[in-house]
Scaffold this motif. Structure first.
Motif, PDB file in Angstrom:
ATOM      1  N   GLU A 288       2.466   4.189  -5.833  1.00  0.00           N
ATOM      2  CA  GLU A 288       3.362   3.056  -6.084  1.00  0.00           C
ATOM      3  C   GLU A 288       4.144   2.624  -4.846  1.00  0.00           C
ATOM      4  O   GLU A 288       4.134   1.444  -4.460  1.00  0.00           O
ATOM      5  N   SER A 289       4.832   3.556  -4.199  1.00  0.00           N
ATOM      6  CA  SER A 289       5.664   3.168  -3.056  1.00  0.00           C
ATOM      7  C   SER A 289       4.811   2.728  -1.871  1.00  0.00           C
ATOM      8  O   SER A 289       5.172   1.791  -1.147  1.00  0.00           O
ATOM      9  N   ASP A 290       3.664   3.387  -1.668  1.00  0.00           N
ATOM     10  CA  ASP A 290       2.786   3.010  -0.554  1.00  0.00           C
ATOM     11  C   ASP A 290       2.286   1.579  -0.714  1.00  0.00           C
ATOM     12  O   ASP A 290       2.285   0.791   0.236  1.00  0.00           O
ATOM     13  N   LEU A 291       1.841   1.248  -1.928  1.00  0.00           N
ATOM     14  CA  LEU A 291       1.283  -0.087  -2.161  1.00  0.00           C
ATOM     15  C   LEU A 291       2.368  -1.153  -2.107  1.00  0.00           C
ATOM     16  O   LEU A 291       2.151  -2.248  -1.579  1.00  0.00           O
ATOM     17  N   ALA A 292       3.537  -0.841  -2.648  1.00  0.00           N
ATOM     18  CA  ALA A 292       4.640  -1.803  -2.605  1.00  0.00           C
ATOM     19  C   ALA A 292       5.021  -2.100  -1.153  1.00  0.00           C
ATOM     20  O   ALA A 292       5.329  -3.247  -0.795  1.00  0.00           O
ATOM     21  N   GLY A 293       4.966  -1.079  -0.309  1.00  0.00           N
ATOM     22  CA  GLY A 293       5.318  -1.260   1.093  1.00  0.00           C
ATOM     23  C   GLY A 293       4.369  -2.157   1.854  1.00  0.00           C
ATOM     24  O   GLY A 293       4.761  -2.785   2.839  1.00  0.00           O
ATOM     25  N   ARG A 294       3.119  -2.251   1.403  1.00  0.00           N
ATOM     26  CA  ARG A 294       2.141  -3.102   2.078  1.00  0.00           C
ATOM     27  C   ARG A 294       1.904  -4.402   1.310  1.00  0.00           C
ATOM     28  O   ARG A 294       0.987  -5.160   1.619  1.00  0.00           O
ATOM     29  N   GLY A 295       2.730  -4.659   0.279  1.00  0.00           N
ATOM     30  CA  GLY A 295       2.608  -5.909  -0.470  1.00  0.00           C
ATOM     31  C   GLY A 295       1.439  -5.958  -1.417  1.00  0.00           C
ATOM     32  O   GLY A 295       0.936  -7.034  -1.753  1.00  0.00           O
ATOM     33  N   THR A 296       0.998  -4.796  -1.892  1.00  0.00           N
ATOM     34  CA  THR A 296      -0.137  -4.717  -2.812  1.00  0.00           C
ATOM     35  C   THR A 296       0.371  -4.439  -4.222  1.00  0.00           C
ATOM     36  O   THR A 296       1.163  -3.522  -4.432  1.00  0.00           O
ATOM     37  N   ARG A 297      -0.085  -5.236  -5.171  1.00  0.00           N
ATOM     38  CA  ARG A 297       0.308  -5.026  -6.564  1.00  0.00           C
ATOM     39  C   ARG A 297      -0.422  -3.824  -7.151  1.00  0.00           C
ATOM     40  O   ARG A 297      -1.566  -3.551  -6.799  1.00  0.00           O
ATOM     41  N   LEU A 298       0.237  -3.156  -8.089  1.00  0.00           N
ATOM     42  CA  LEU A 298      -0.375  -2.027  -8.789  1.00  0.00           C
ATOM     43  C   LEU A 298      -0.272  -2.267 -10.288  1.00  0.00           C
ATOM     44  O   LEU A 298       0.800  -2.583 -10.804  1.00  0.00           O
ATOM     45  N   ALA A 299      -1.397  -2.130 -10.987  1.00  0.00           N
ATOM     46  CA  ALA A 299      -1.422  -2.273 -12.450  1.00  0.00           C
ATOM     47  C   ALA A 299      -2.085  -1.046 -13.056  1.00  0.00           C
ATOM     48  O   ALA A 299      -2.989  -0.456 -12.461  1.00  0.00           O
ATOM     49  N   VAL A 300      -1.620  -0.663 -14.234  1.00  0.00           N
ATOM     50  CA  VAL A 300      -2.165   0.492 -14.947  1.00  0.00           C
ATOM     51  C   VAL A 300      -2.603   0.059 -16.331  1.00  0.00           C
ATOM     52  O   VAL A 300      -1.847  -0.617 -17.045  1.00  0.00           O
ATOM     53  N   ARG A 301      -3.838   0.425 -16.706  1.00  0.00           N
ATOM     54  CA  ARG A 301      -4.350   0.120 -18.036  1.00  0.00           C
ATOM     55  C   ARG A 301      -5.017   1.354 -18.620  1.00  0.00           C
ATOM     56  O   ARG A 301      -5.721   2.076 -17.911  1.00  0.00           O
ATOM     57  N   HIS A 302      -4.783   1.579 -19.918  1.00  0.00           N
ATOM     58  CA  HIS A 302      -5.436   2.669 -20.627  1.00  0.00           C
ATOM     59  C   HIS A 302      -6.308   2.052 -21.733  1.00  0.00           C
ATOM     60  O   HIS A 302      -5.799   1.615 -22.751  1.00  0.00           O
ATOM     61  N   ARG A 303      -7.602   1.997 -21.485  1.00  0.00           N
ATOM     62  CA  ARG A 303      -8.496   1.247 -22.370  1.00  0.00           C
ATOM     63  C   ARG A 303      -8.550   1.793 -23.784  1.00  0.00           C
ATOM     64  O   ARG A 303      -8.641   1.026 -24.742  1.00  0.00           O
ATOM     65  N   GLU A 304      -8.468   3.095 -23.934  1.00  0.00           N
ATOM     66  CA  GLU A 304      -8.654   3.687 -25.252  1.00  0.00           C
ATOM     67  C   GLU A 304      -7.333   4.045 -25.926  1.00  0.00           C
ATOM     68  O   GLU A 304      -7.311   4.827 -26.875  1.00  0.00           O
ATOM     69  N   GLU A 305      -6.204   3.481 -25.465  1.00  0.00           N
ATOM     70  CA  GLU A 305      -4.913   3.923 -25.974  1.00  0.00           C
ATOM     71  C   GLU A 305      -4.718   3.635 -27.464  1.00  0.00           C
ATOM     72  O   GLU A 305      -3.951   4.328 -28.128  1.00  0.00           O
ATOM     73  N   LYS A 306      -5.435   2.654 -28.005  1.00  0.00           N
ATOM     74  CA  LYS A 306      -5.285   2.329 -29.428  1.00  0.00           C
ATOM     75  C   LYS A 306      -6.299   3.032 -30.301  1.00  0.00           C
ATOM     76  O   LYS A 306      -6.279   2.865 -31.522  1.00  0.00           O
ATOM     77  N   LYS A 307      -7.181   3.784 -29.677  1.00  0.00           N
ATOM     78  CA  LYS A 307      -8.176   4.517 -30.479  1.00  0.00           C
ATOM     79  C   LYS A 307      -7.589   5.850 -30.916  1.00  0.00           C
ATOM     80  O   LYS A 307      -7.057   6.603 -30.112  1.00  0.00           O
ATOM     81  N   GLY A 308      -7.711   6.135 -32.204  1.00  0.00           N
ATOM     82  CA  GLY A 308      -7.142   7.376 -32.733  1.00  0.00           C
ATOM     83  C   GLY A 308      -8.026   8.576 -32.524  1.00  0.00           C
ATOM     84  O   GLY A 308      -9.150   8.477 -32.158  1.00  0.00           O
TER      85      GLY A 308
END
Length: 308
Positions: A288-308
């Motif tokens: 997170e801090s490394d990417l923010a320092g170089r102006g790069t966005r970071l996104a997190v997705r969990h594809r199966e989070e709604k699967k029981g």
């Protein structure tokens, strides 16, 4: 660089390009559907001459826009009957060299889902006339591979309904308003539900100890502190994270140098609910801090989070 934004939407037939173009139209893009690739340069020239009235453009290019067929051709799907009108990659590269800021958004979808969609709508695949839908899909994938390789972003629509896809497309358009700023997406998934088509890098963590086989952790998700604590107690987990951090940190500047604006790193375990979630969350915290320092966005997705 020209002073307007251009999103070229391409992808396999049945993947949701019509929904995508409507989603962009709803947020102010000037949209054209099924424009032949040979007319694309002239269209952009006309947009440039609008005197600043057109600042955001979206164009759908499907296989019919890339492929030319002889007059009175009855078997559209026969490779001997249709050929690429002209190498679309060269056309797009030439336009980019002229300063047109073309982003390529490629929509993917799994074969079983595509087959089901064609069955439900009773529509004919554009390359399946006189043949099977499966053969048409295979042929189309082969023809579109060059465009897919050039894509700034690949989105797998297999698990999206219309509303989810619309939201995803609009999110892409809004987060990517600055072409100079790269977005890195860390995506957790389960191999049991298929490999995500949008992945640029694929990392398999199924070798790590599995919380699913620990009774008190089995029904918990990777967001739970107890699952995180269980996985991080192992030296191989900590060493994996160190090496992944170094590897991703090495790659990102190289992708940026090549002009890539979206990078999706997919991390998979068996079900996508324990190990991959923990690894993605931990890696995101490290980057997170490394990417923010170089102006790069970071996104997190969990594809199966709604699967029981």
């Amino acid at each position: 660089m020209k002073n307007f934004r251009v999103i070229l939407i391409s992808g396999v037939s049945g993947s949701g390009k019509t929904t995508a173009i409507k989603a962009l139209e709803d947020i102010g893009f000037y949209c054209v559907d099924n424009l032949p690739i040979l007319l694309f340069p002239k269209f952009l020239e006309l947009c440039e001459q609008s005197g600043g009235k057109i600042t955001k453009v979206a164009v759908v290019e499907d296989i019919r826009g890339y492929v030319s067929y002889p007059a009175n051709s009855e078997r559209v799907g026969n490779s001997e009957e249709g050929d690429l009108a002209e190498d679309p990659r060269r056309i797009l590269q030439d336009l980019q060299k002229e300063g047109f800021p073309i982003e390529i958004l490629f929509l993917e979808c799994s074969d079983p889902i595509l087959m089901r969609r064609y069955s439900e709508t009773r529509r004919q695949h554009p390359l399946a006339a006189g043949g099977s839908i499966g053969e048409g899909i295979r042929k189309e994938r082969a023809w579109l591979q060059g465009i897919r390789d050039m894509a700034n972003q690949v989105i797998d629509t297999s698990q999206f309904n219309v509303h989810q896809l619309k939201d995803r497309i609009q999110h892409y358009a809004q987060e990517g308003s600055s072409l100079r700023q790269m977005t890195v997406t860390l995506l957790s998934f389960g191999y049991s539900f298929g490999i995500p088509y949008e992945a640029d890098l694929l990392l398999d963590v199924r070798f790590l100890p599995n919380p699913y086989f620990v009774e008190e952790l089995k029904r918990l998700g990777g967001e739970d502190p107890r699952v995180k604590e269980y996985l991080l107690q192992w030296e191989e987990t900590r060493e994996l994270l160190r090496r992944m951090y170094e590897f991703v940190g090495f790659l990102i500047p190289l992708y940026e140098r090549e002009g890539k604006t979206h990078l999706t790193i997919a991390v998979g375990c068996t079900g996508g609910r324990h190990r991959s979630v923990v690894i993605v969350n931990q890696l995101a915290g490290m980057l997170e801090s490394d990417l923010a320092g170089r102006g790069t966005r970071l996104a997190v997705r969990h594809r199966e989070e709604k699967k029981g």
